[in-house]
Design an enzyme around this catalytic site. Structure first.
Site, PDB file in Angstrom:
ATOM      1  N   LYS A 154       0.826  -1.214   0.000  1.00  0.00           N
ATOM      2  CA  LYS A 154       0.000   0.000   0.000  1.00  0.00           C
ATOM      3  C   LYS A 154       0.862   1.267   0.000  1.00  0.00           C
ATOM      4  CE  LYS A 154      -1.891  -1.865   3.646  1.00  0.00           C
ATOM      5  NZ  LYS A 154      -1.433  -3.245   3.472  1.00  0.00           N
ATOM      6  N   ILE A 155       1.847   1.310   0.901  1.00  0.00           N
ATOM      7  CA  ILE A 155       2.632   2.542   1.055  1.00  0.00           C
ATOM      8  C   ILE A 155       3.646   2.706  -0.073  1.00  0.00           C
ATOM      9  CG2 ILE A 155       4.269   3.747   2.566  1.00  0.00           C
ATOM     10  CD1 ILE A 155       2.822   2.343   4.953  1.00  0.00           C
ATOM     11  N   PRO A 207       7.866  -5.150   5.040  1.00  0.00           N
ATOM     12  CA  PRO A 207       7.779  -5.427   6.481  1.00  0.00           C
ATOM     13  C   PRO A 207       9.076  -6.034   7.015  1.00  0.00           C
ATOM     14  CG  PRO A 207       6.592  -7.093   5.220  1.00  0.00           C
ATOM     15  CD  PRO A 207       7.114  -6.116   4.220  1.00  0.00           C
ATOM     16  N   ARG A 235      10.691  -0.291   8.913  1.00  0.00           N
ATOM     17  CA  ARG A 235      11.098  -0.824  10.210  1.00  0.00           C
ATOM     18  C   ARG A 235      12.625  -0.743  10.297  1.00  0.00           C
ATOM     19  NH1 ARG A 235       6.835   0.125  11.638  1.00  0.00           N
ATOM     20  NH2 ARG A 235       5.200  -1.234  12.463  1.00  0.00           N
ATOM     21  N   GLU A 264      14.586   0.444  18.328  1.00  0.00           N
ATOM     22  CA  GLU A 264      13.668   1.555  18.575  1.00  0.00           C
ATOM     23  C   GLU A 264      12.846   1.342  19.844  1.00  0.00           C
ATOM     24  OE1 GLU A 264       9.932   3.284  16.158  1.00  0.00           O
ATOM     25  OE2 GLU A 264      11.505   2.400  14.976  1.00  0.00           O
ATOM     26  N   HIS A 296       9.571   8.041  14.578  1.00  0.00           N
ATOM     27  CA  HIS A 296       8.443   7.192  14.169  1.00  0.00           C
ATOM     28  C   HIS A 296       7.135   8.009  14.106  1.00  0.00           C
ATOM     29  CE1 HIS A 296       7.311   2.743  13.801  1.00  0.00           C
ATOM     30  NE2 HIS A 296       6.390   3.474  13.210  1.00  0.00           N
TER      31      HIS A 296
HETATM   32  P1  NAD Z   1       2.038  -3.932   2.846  1.00  0.00           P
HETATM   33  O1  NAD Z   1       1.857  -5.232   3.553  1.00  0.00           O
HETATM   34  O2  NAD Z   1       0.877  -3.346   2.116  1.00  0.00           O
HETATM   35  O3  NAD Z   1       3.241  -4.065   1.790  1.00  0.00           O
HETATM   36  C1  NAD Z   1       4.474  -4.649   2.085  1.00  0.00           C
HETATM   37  C2  NAD Z   1       5.077  -5.153   0.785  1.00  0.00           C
HETATM   38  O4  NAD Z   1       6.395  -5.599   1.061  1.00  0.00           O
HETATM   39  C3  NAD Z   1       4.306  -6.333   0.175  1.00  0.00           C
HETATM   40  O5  NAD Z   1       3.963  -6.045  -1.161  1.00  0.00           O
HETATM   41  C4  NAD Z   1       5.298  -7.472   0.260  1.00  0.00           C
HETATM   42  O6  NAD Z   1       5.196  -8.386  -0.818  1.00  0.00           O
HETATM   43  C5  NAD Z   1       6.617  -6.712   0.212  1.00  0.00           C
HETATM   44  N1  NAD Z   1       7.770  -7.495   0.617  1.00  0.00           N
HETATM   45  C6  NAD Z   1       7.840  -8.561   1.466  1.00  0.00           C
HETATM   46  N2  NAD Z   1       9.102  -9.035   1.499  1.00  0.00           N
HETATM   47  C7  NAD Z   1       9.828  -8.245   0.678  1.00  0.00           C
HETATM   48  C8  NAD Z   1      11.193  -8.247   0.293  1.00  0.00           C
HETATM   49  N3  NAD Z   1      12.068  -9.141   0.746  1.00  0.00           N
HETATM   50  N4  NAD Z   1      11.605  -7.298  -0.571  1.00  0.00           N
HETATM   51  C9  NAD Z   1      10.738  -6.385  -1.071  1.00  0.00           C
HETATM   52  N5  NAD Z   1       9.439  -6.355  -0.746  1.00  0.00           N
HETATM   53  C10 NAD Z   1       8.989  -7.270   0.114  1.00  0.00           C
HETATM   54  O7  NAD Z   1       2.620  -2.946   3.918  1.00  0.00           O
HETATM   55  P2  NAD Z   1       2.454  -1.350   3.986  1.00  0.00           P
HETATM   56  O8  NAD Z   1       1.181  -1.006   4.660  1.00  0.00           O
HETATM   57  O9  NAD Z   1       2.748  -0.782   2.646  1.00  0.00           O
HETATM   58  O10 NAD Z   1       3.623  -0.995   5.029  1.00  0.00           O
HETATM   59  C11 NAD Z   1       4.978  -1.056   4.645  1.00  0.00           C
HETATM   60  C12 NAD Z   1       5.860  -0.863   5.874  1.00  0.00           C
HETATM   61  O11 NAD Z   1       5.623   0.419   6.465  1.00  0.00           O
HETATM   62  C13 NAD Z   1       5.638  -1.879   6.995  1.00  0.00           C
HETATM   63  O12 NAD Z   1       6.897  -2.307   7.476  1.00  0.00           O
HETATM   64  C14 NAD Z   1       4.983  -1.093   8.105  1.00  0.00           C
HETATM   65  O13 NAD Z   1       5.295  -1.617   9.358  1.00  0.00           O
HETATM   66  C15 NAD Z   1       5.600   0.283   7.876  1.00  0.00           C
HETATM   67  N6  NAD Z   1       4.812   1.376   8.462  1.00  0.00           N
HETATM   68  C16 NAD Z   1       5.473   2.402   9.057  1.00  0.00           C
HETATM   69  C17 NAD Z   1       4.762   3.463   9.605  1.00  0.00           C
HETATM   70  C18 NAD Z   1       5.465   4.641  10.248  1.00  0.00           C
HETATM   71  O14 NAD Z   1       4.813   5.455  10.932  1.00  0.00           O
HETATM   72  N7  NAD Z   1       6.756   4.822  10.064  1.00  0.00           N
HETATM   73  C19 NAD Z   1       3.358   3.468   9.561  1.00  0.00           C
HETATM   74  C20 NAD Z   1       2.712   2.403   8.919  1.00  0.00           C
HETATM   75  C21 NAD Z   1       3.447   1.356   8.359  1.00  0.00           C
END
Ligand code: NAD
Length: 322
Positions: A154-155, A207, A235, A264, A296
């Site tokens: 998503k992000i 993730p 992360r 963290e 964060h």
């Molecule tokens: P998501 O589950 O929608 O997408 C994660 C993507 O990573 C998936 O498409 C998955 O296939 C891919 N992935 C898995 N293993 C991988 C690898 N080895 N190499 C490349 N891609 C790989 O997650 P999201 O909602 O987009 O969130 C992404 C990250 O952002 C998460 O780690 C989440 O914890 C983090 N996050 C941080 C904050 C913040 O405030 N800093 C807030 C929300 C989420």
């Protein structure tokens, strides 16, 4: 329903309290993090509500399950801070908020890119000190620069979409590609090696898993372009910080924007300077002027807080309905 909310943040009392109270609950807000020391405070509650910096180990879950814990409500998307196997064994249900606002994190990631590229952090402190020199502030146009998105969930997809708005060339890598999504936003998949070798900016959006732990390490760093910018809003454990520091020292890495960092959960970033505890590696990172670190906060928008509160309250109701 006895609910303990572990939170030191005022905004949780503003957004989350009314959302839980609207369903007839009386949450207790405990002004601390959950860890092995504070776990006693959670004894006797049917539900606990925690965030990314809280940690719930297997031992903690087993202990609390014996004291009546049934539900763990995570106010975040990631769940690497909870031992899910132990929860499963103990019959403790865990829910998270998978997508409270991908826009907030994507916009923040791009914000870090722009701030570092145009040296806004340096300009801000300089001008406040009465120094209007432009020395060392030269950036580059985002147009035609290559930006690499690792993780196209998503992000990651939204981050790429925003970068395409600058006419940047956006490439991406994900072991589970979303071909249609990437195409729709004008991004294309390449191999991880090609992404590492050709990008001016690399932004991490996957993730933290055992397979992604330290995916940015001395070997992957050595494959990158000299002077590359790395952005991590995902992360902290994705990056081997010691290797990153070496790459910063040698100039291999030009700039780093981090909203998340290793260890963290053992560090506090509260309003009072008394509660700041830094480990040695982290303190070393802070000595680099080309590293921007935030505590964060990428998720922190009004829209995201509202979504977190509503989703958390609705997860609890779903549990209660069975
Ligand atoms: P998501 O589950 O929608 O997408 C994660 C993507 O990573 C998936 O498409 C998955 O296939 C891919 N992935 C898995 N293993 C991988 C690898 N080895 N190499 C490349 N891609 C790989 O997650 P999201 O909602 O987009 O969130 C992404 C990250 O952002 C998460 O780690 C989440 O914890 C983090 N996050 C941080 C904050 C913040 O405030 N800093 C807030 C929300 C989420």
């Amino acid at each position: 329903m006895e609910i303990a909310v572990f939170s030191t943040k005022k905004y949780d009392t503003i957004y989350l309290r009314p959302a839980l109270e609207a369903n007839g609950h009386h949450p207790q807000f405990l002004q601390t993090r959950l860890d092995n020391e504070t776990i006693v405070l959670a004894e006797g509650y049917t539900a606990i509500c925690i965030f990314v910096n809280d940690s719930l180990t297997a031992r903690g879950i087993e202990h609390l399950a014996k004291k009546g814990l049934k539900y763990v409500l995570l106010r975040c998307a990631g769940y690497n801070n909870v031992d899910l196997d132990a929860a499963d064994k103990c019959g403790v249900k865990v829910a998270r908020v998978p997508a409270y606002s991908p826009y907030s994190v994507a916009e923040f990631a791009v914000g870090l890119m722009l701030m570092l590229n145009r040296n806004l952090h340096k300009a801000y402190t300089r001008v406040r000190a009465g120094n209007f020199s432009l020395e060392g502030l030269t950036g580059f146009d985002m147009r035609n620069r290559r930006i690499g998105i690792i993780g196209t969930g998503k992000i990651g997809l939204l981050t790429g979409k925003i970068c395409r708005g600058f006419d940047s060339d956006v490439v991406c890598y994900d072991p589970y590609p979303n071909i249609d999504g990437a195409k729709q936003y004008g991004m294309r998949y390449v191999s991880l090696d090609e992404l590492l070798a050709t990008c001016d900016i690399i932004s991490l959006h996957c993730p933290l898993l055992s397979s992604t732990h330290h995916m940015i390490n001395s070997e992957t760093l050595s494959k990158m372009k000299d002077g590359v910018m790395i952005i991590n809003t995902s992360r902290g454990g994705l990056i081997d910080t010691v290797a990153l520091i070496k790459a910063l020292k040698s100039g291999k890495v030009g700039q780093v924007g981090m909203d998340v960092y290793e260890n963290e959960s053992s560090m506090y970033f509260e309003d009072s300077s008394d509660s700041i505890m830094l480990d040695d590696v982290f303190s070393r990172l802070l000595t680099f002027h080309n590293v921007c670190i935030t505590g964060h906060q990428a998720f922190l928008t009004r829209e995201a807080l509202e979504n977190i509160a509503q989703e958390t309250a609705s997860n609890l109701e779903d549990f209660l309905k069975g």
